[in-house]
Scaffold this active site. Structure first.
Site, PDB file in Angstrom:
ATOM      1  N   ASP A   1      -8.502   3.238   1.386  1.00 48.99           N
ATOM      2  CA  ASP A   1      -7.519   3.561   2.417  1.00 48.99           C
ATOM      3  C   ASP A   1      -8.240   4.129   3.641  1.00 48.99           C
ATOM      4  O   ASP A   1      -8.865   5.184   3.555  1.00 48.99           O
ATOM      5  CB  ASP A   1      -6.525   4.591   1.872  1.00 48.99           C
TER       6      ASP A   1
ATOM      7  N   CYS B   1       0.874  -1.179   0.000  1.00 52.00           N
ATOM      8  CA  CYS B   1       0.000   0.000   0.000  1.00 52.00           C
ATOM      9  C   CYS B   1       0.912   1.230   0.000  1.00 52.00           C
ATOM     10  O   CYS B   1       2.045   1.152  -0.455  1.00 52.00           O
ATOM     11  CB  CYS B   1      -0.991  -0.021   1.164  1.00 52.00           C
TER      12      CYS B   1
ATOM     13  N   GLY C   1       1.699   3.726   2.871  1.00 52.06           N
ATOM     14  CA  GLY C   1       2.567   3.941   4.025  1.00 52.06           C
ATOM     15  C   GLY C   1       2.969   2.699   4.785  1.00 52.06           C
ATOM     16  O   GLY C   1       3.789   2.776   5.694  1.00 52.06           O
TER      17      GLY C   1
ATOM     18  N   CYS D   1      -1.347   0.752   7.443  1.00 51.40           N
ATOM     19  CA  CYS D   1      -2.780   0.410   7.534  1.00 51.40           C
ATOM     20  C   CYS D   1      -3.077  -0.848   6.729  1.00 51.40           C
ATOM     21  O   CYS D   1      -3.003  -1.953   7.244  1.00 51.40           O
ATOM     22  CB  CYS D   1      -3.655   1.558   7.034  1.00 51.40           C
ATOM     23  N   ARG D   2      -3.417  -0.662   5.449  1.00 48.14           N
ATOM     24  CA  ARG D   2      -3.895  -1.772   4.621  1.00 48.14           C
ATOM     25  C   ARG D   2      -2.897  -2.914   4.490  1.00 48.14           C
ATOM     26  O   ARG D   2      -3.231  -4.073   4.758  1.00 48.14           O
ATOM     27  CB  ARG D   2      -4.303  -1.279   3.231  1.00 48.14           C
TER      28      ARG D   2
END
Length: 164
Positions: A128, A11, A13, A16-17
């Site tokens: 996101d 993803c 950064g 998260c995902r």
């Protein structure tokens, strides 16, 4: 003993995902006894060492996954070369992975998880949740879990990376 299948989730950064996808993938692989699968994650604009986002941490706890040890890493040519299958959250992540040498082994997660006859549409992005509320993270987590289970259905059925 056969060579492991190295799957990489990508993803932006890597907080998260793709961080959630890595943890979900490891859990599913363990549930299914897929000891020949190695799972990692990276981000196209990650800060090396950044922790998982607060939302990802909290939703992970709710779902029985500990993301506290996660440390983000930037997507590099070396990581791409070491991966057998790269599953991205959006089209721009796919383009970046391909630019780093991943052409032919990089797919949108939702595209790869679909049966071959349904892949003509090319898949869709996983939204996101960064900066959103916990419901956005919960929705992303549920979507990732469902899509990754579909990927592992193919691997568990013995298709490995063939025909993809």
């Amino acid at each position: 003993m056969s060579e492991p299948i190295r799957i990489l989730f990508v993803c932006t950064g890597n907080t998260c995902r793709s961080a959630m996808a890595e943890a979900i993938g490891k859990r599913i692989a363990a549930e299914r006894g897929l000891t020949h699968v190695e799972i990692g994650s990276a981000g196209t604009a990650a800060w090396d060492g950044a922790p998982a986002s607060d939302g990802a941490l909290l939703v992970g706890i709710e779902c029985g996954i500990d993301l506290a040890p996660h440390a983000a890493r930037a997507l590099t040519r070396e990581i791409v070369e070491q991966s057998d299958l790269i599953l991205t959250m959006g089209a721009h992540h796919l383009e970046r992975a391909e630019a780093l040498g991943g052409r032919g082994k990089t797919y949108l997660l939702t595209e790869y998880a679909s049966p071959p006859e349904e892949r003509a549409g090319g898949g869709r992005a996983i939204a996101d949740p960064f900066g959103g509320g916990l419901d956005a993270y919960r929705q992303a987590f549920e979507e990732l879990d469902a899509e990754i289970r579909r990927v592992f259905d193919g691997i568990s059925a013995g298709r490995g990376l063939q025909g993809r």
